[in-house]
Design an enzyme around this catalytic site. Structure first.
Site, PDB file in Angstrom:
ATOM      1  N   HIS A 130       0.768  -0.792   0.236  1.00 54.99           N
ATOM      2  CA  HIS A 130      -0.080  -0.062   0.153  1.00 54.99           C
ATOM      3  C   HIS A 130       1.101   1.298   0.177  1.00 54.99           C
ATOM      4  CE1 HIS A 130       1.173  -1.262   4.375  1.00 54.99           C
ATOM      5  NE2 HIS A 130       1.228   0.359   3.851  1.00 54.99           N
TER       6      HIS A 130
ATOM      7  N   HIS B 228       6.249   6.616  -0.961  1.00 51.22           N
ATOM      8  CA  HIS B 228       7.071   5.007  -1.518  1.00 51.22           C
ATOM      9  C   HIS B 228       5.885   3.835  -1.027  1.00 51.22           C
ATOM     10  CE1 HIS B 228       7.109   5.448   3.405  1.00 51.22           C
ATOM     11  NE2 HIS B 228       7.332   4.513   3.334  1.00 51.22           N
TER      12      HIS B 228
HETATM   13  P1  ATP Z   1       5.652  -3.212  11.458  1.00 50.57           P
HETATM   14  O1  ATP Z   1       5.343  -2.580  12.514  1.00 50.57           O
HETATM   15  O2  ATP Z   1       5.087  -5.097  12.723  1.00 50.57           O
HETATM   16  O3  ATP Z   1       6.813  -3.660  10.211  1.00 50.57           O
HETATM   17  P2  ATP Z   1       3.645  -2.285   9.159  1.00 50.57           P
HETATM   18  O4  ATP Z   1       5.081  -1.509  10.045  1.00 50.57           O
HETATM   19  O5  ATP Z   1       3.834  -2.790   8.391  1.00 50.57           O
HETATM   20  O6  ATP Z   1       4.308  -3.245  10.264  1.00 50.57           O
HETATM   21  P3  ATP Z   1       2.651  -0.741  10.923  1.00 50.57           P
HETATM   22  O7  ATP Z   1       3.093  -0.034  11.837  1.00 50.57           O
HETATM   23  O8  ATP Z   1       0.850  -0.955  11.889  1.00 50.57           O
HETATM   24  O9  ATP Z   1       2.575  -1.528  10.032  1.00 50.57           O
HETATM   25  O10 ATP Z   1       1.891   0.805  10.222  1.00 50.57           O
HETATM   26  C1  ATP Z   1       1.193   0.212   9.367  1.00 50.57           C
HETATM   27  C2  ATP Z   1       1.911   1.813   7.902  1.00 50.57           C
HETATM   28  O11 ATP Z   1       1.829   3.338   8.557  1.00 50.57           O
HETATM   29  C3  ATP Z   1       2.805   1.144   7.788  1.00 50.57           C
HETATM   30  O12 ATP Z   1       3.068   1.985   6.112  1.00 50.57           O
HETATM   31  C4  ATP Z   1       4.370   2.060   8.197  1.00 50.57           C
HETATM   32  O13 ATP Z   1       4.735   2.303   7.535  1.00 50.57           O
HETATM   33  C5  ATP Z   1       3.469   3.123   8.766  1.00 50.57           C
HETATM   34  N1  ATP Z   1       3.701   4.164   9.821  1.00 50.57           N
HETATM   35  C6  ATP Z   1       3.727   3.506  10.707  1.00 50.57           C
HETATM   36  N2  ATP Z   1       4.186   3.727  11.529  1.00 50.57           N
HETATM   37  C7  ATP Z   1       4.263   4.980  11.485  1.00 50.57           C
HETATM   38  C8  ATP Z   1       4.384   6.200  11.981  1.00 50.57           C
HETATM   39  N3  ATP Z   1       5.089   6.302  13.539  1.00 50.57           N
HETATM   40  N4  ATP Z   1       4.913   6.981  10.990  1.00 50.57           N
HETATM   41  C9  ATP Z   1       4.008   7.630   9.766  1.00 50.57           C
HETATM   42  N5  ATP Z   1       3.758   5.896   8.943  1.00 50.57           N
HETATM   43  C10 ATP Z   1       3.635   5.091  10.171  1.00 50.57           C
END
Ligand code: ATP
Ligand code: MG
Length: 188
Positions: free
Chosen positions: A40, A127
């Site tokens: 996504h 990205h």
């Molecule tokens: P994991 O954290 O287990 O590696 P993930 O990053 O895919 O998995 P989430 O942390 O729930 O899952 O994040 C969901 C989406 O939001 C992802 O695209 C992630 O890059 C983005 N994201 C997560 N935390 C932040 C943040 N603090 N600021 C901006 N984007 C974020």
């Protein structure tokens, strides 16, 4: 629930990203690759929110989406965060109507701020995440492999925005679509 807003990707694009993951996997780096169904383009990460807040977020997104027509993005190069040193995130960048995407992002931040969610402090670097580095081994090989690969310059139309719930799992987050908002410019 853990929640974020993103652009969902067509199957054809996910297929290309999956192919790139396969090529990069061969470098043997300690990367946790995103589940192919989960690719996504994140626009806003809300973190933990009470479920009852979702309708107001959807409404804010709907109001913003009313001012945008569908637009086109194109896959560009493989990149890393951070740019130098040991990478943490491997991704595919975008070209095409990036100015529209940035304007949409800016307008969404503004709308969510009114709803009580502070804007992201970091600059917006659109990205598509392929994977996240978990162990620092073979990251040099990963960078080398990425530099050798050419990303097919496929384009796709952004026609809507999807709210996702994210469930963190040791083997990678699981995303479920909660609501979709269409880009429907009503101006002439
Ligand atoms: P994991 O954290 O287990 O590696 P993930 O990053 O895919 O998995 P989430 O942390 O729930 O899952 O994040 C969901 C989406 O939001 C992802 O695209 C992630 O890059 C983005 N994201 C997560 N935390 C932040 C943040 N603090 N600021 C901006 N984007 C974020
Ligand atoms: Mg995360």
């Amino acid at each position: 629930m853990r929640c974020f807003l993103a652009v969902a990707l067509p199957e054809e694009i996910k297929e290309i990203l999956r192919g790139l993951q396969e090529e990069l996997r061969a470098a043997g780096a300690g990367v946790r690759w995103v589940r192919p169904e989960g690719f996504h383009l994140t626009l806003k990460f809300f973190g933990e929110i009470p479920e009852k807040k979702l309708p107001s977020l959807v409404q804010a997104a709907e109001q913003t989406a009313r001012d945008f027509e569908p637009f086109e993005l194109t896959l560009s190069e493989i990149g890393f965060f951070p740019e130098k040193g040991t990478p943490r995130v491997v991704w595919v960048g975008l070209s095409g109507e990036l100015e529209t995407l940035k304007e949409l992002h800016r307008r969404l931040e503004k709308a969510f701020k009114k709803t009580g969610f502070p804007p992201e402090k970091r600059p917006f670097h659109p990205h598509l995440t392929l994977g996240r580095v978990k162990e620092p081994q073979s990251t040099e090989a990963l960078r080398r492999r990425a530099a050798e690969l050419s990303v097919p310059g496929k384009s796709f139309r952004v026609e809507g925005l999807t709210f996702y719930r994210s469930k963190l799992r040791p083997d990678g987050a699981l995303y479920t679509a909660l609501a979709t908002v269409e880009l429907v410019c009503e101006r002439e």
